[in-house]
Enzyme design. Sequence first.
Site, short mmCIF file in Angstrom:
data_model
loop_
_atom_site.label_atom_id
_atom_site.label_comp_id
_atom_site.label_asym_id
_atom_site.label_seq_id
_atom_site.Cartn_x
_atom_site.Cartn_y
_atom_site.Cartn_z
N GLU A 1 0.84 -1.21 0.00
CA GLU A 1 0.00 0.00 0.00
C GLU A 1 0.87 1.26 0.00
OE1 GLU A 1 -3.13 -0.05 2.98
OE2 GLU A 1 -3.22 2.14 3.00
N LYS B 1 -7.06 -0.35 11.83
CA LYS B 1 -6.49 -0.78 10.54
C LYS B 1 -5.24 0.05 10.24
CE LYS B 1 -5.93 -1.20 5.92
NZ LYS B 1 -5.02 -0.43 5.07
N ASP C 1 3.91 -14.51 11.61
CA ASP C 1 2.53 -14.87 11.30
C ASP C 1 1.62 -13.67 11.57
OD1 ASP C 1 -0.05 -15.83 11.30
OD2 ASP C 1 0.37 -17.60 12.51
N HIS D 1 -1.39 10.91 -0.64
CA HIS D 1 -1.45 9.77 -1.56
C HIS D 1 -1.18 10.22 -2.98
CE1 HIS D 1 -4.05 6.82 1.01
NE2 HIS D 1 -2.84 7.00 1.46
#
Length: 438
Positions: free
Chosen positions: A96, A278, A294, A392
């Site tokens: 991302e 998130k 993991d 972005h």
Amino acid sequence: MLTARDGAEIRKMKPGASSRMSGLYRLSIEDRRRELMKRVEVQHDEIGALDWGGLLAADADNLIENVLGTYKLPFAVCPNFLIDGQERVLPMVVEEPSVVAAASNAARIAREGGGFVTEADEPVMIGQVQVLDVPDLPSAIQRIDEARAELLEMANACHPNLVARGGGARGIEVRTLPEDQHQLVVHILISCCDAMGANLVNTVAERLADRIAGLAGGSPGLRILSNLADRRLVRVAVRIPAHALAIAKIPGEQVRDQIVAASRFAEIDPYRAVTHNKGIMNGVDAVCLAVGNDWRSVEAGAHAYAARGGRYGPLATWRTGEDGHLLGKLEMPMAVGMVGGAIRVHSLARLGLKIASVENSTDLGLVMACAGMASNLAALRALATIGIQRGHMSLHARSVARAAGAKDGQVELVARLLAQSGEIRPENAEAIIKDLGL
Ligand code: MEV
């Protein structure tokens, strides 16, 4: 009051090296590697594994089933971290855009208040043994209680080497479940040292299940670790002077207040809290992947912990301190290891561990939590002010400029003109390069 963690043995970066690296994004890949090698003890052949991906198909074939090949993702370095007074650059694997830039920018800001301060629990994991068809819960609990020493001894006998390294069984706990009066669950607490612990704990749970079921007069059910690793918590705190938060002519005090308001929003609304978290996991997972751990287990534990009070909430919260500084706190489970699994076969996982300069699994978990906190700070600072799209877009403009043929020294100029043009498309980038005669 923030207190520094003590006791952890940390492998330092090269003597006198700083993790501060400004303008890293402007350098070529080769130059970035050189900058990294000036600061961290890594050899040419270790860095060279980045060119072939670090995992041969033949080794991948031994790792999982039905292998067709391997799958690459970007591997980056995230500079600027100061953690418990130690300079750290973090490895990140993520697809991302903005995750690396955002975390390194926030880490730079955090330095202004002395960086991140951390502490961690002993690396204790929980193995669950479910017992079904228990005729009499109170007497079953009493018999298991009385056999505590025997069960701890049995658990330790499964892993003498772990015990020799200072780990091993730490406790036996019995839980009942209100929904079923004939079922109980025994938790075996195991300190896993540098392992994530899944295999260690599963072995113990399987070995002890029959004895525990016998003591309870019931039959054994599931025997497996719990990914809600709430005995293996990490905590991070940060304290940032308001002026360091200023952005796009918005004064730092205002940005601070808006970050606190964004935190309060996450504290009262699970729909916002999950997006807040998130953002934290953007940083946590990127480091987790880079060190071959993991990430599903870390994710599962994080979200279960976020919901522990019966309502899903944020893993990190922000407040204004009495001196006007922004104060951030993060707490989350962190079940990670430095041995076993993919680390054994993946050269880039080992490179990731070297870059992070971590000495033990606790230290690794703390570094990952700091990456999460930096990601959260960067996201809230942007969201509460200019929004995230602007950042972005400029990153996107840079990558389109590069793909259109802009060379290292030209990318910034082409990207700026491209962003100003309002249409970040390859044909526009090519036209700009042509107009500039580059
Ligand atoms: C995007 O990957 C992460 C954010 O949505 C996090 C947040 O909203 O806090 C920007």
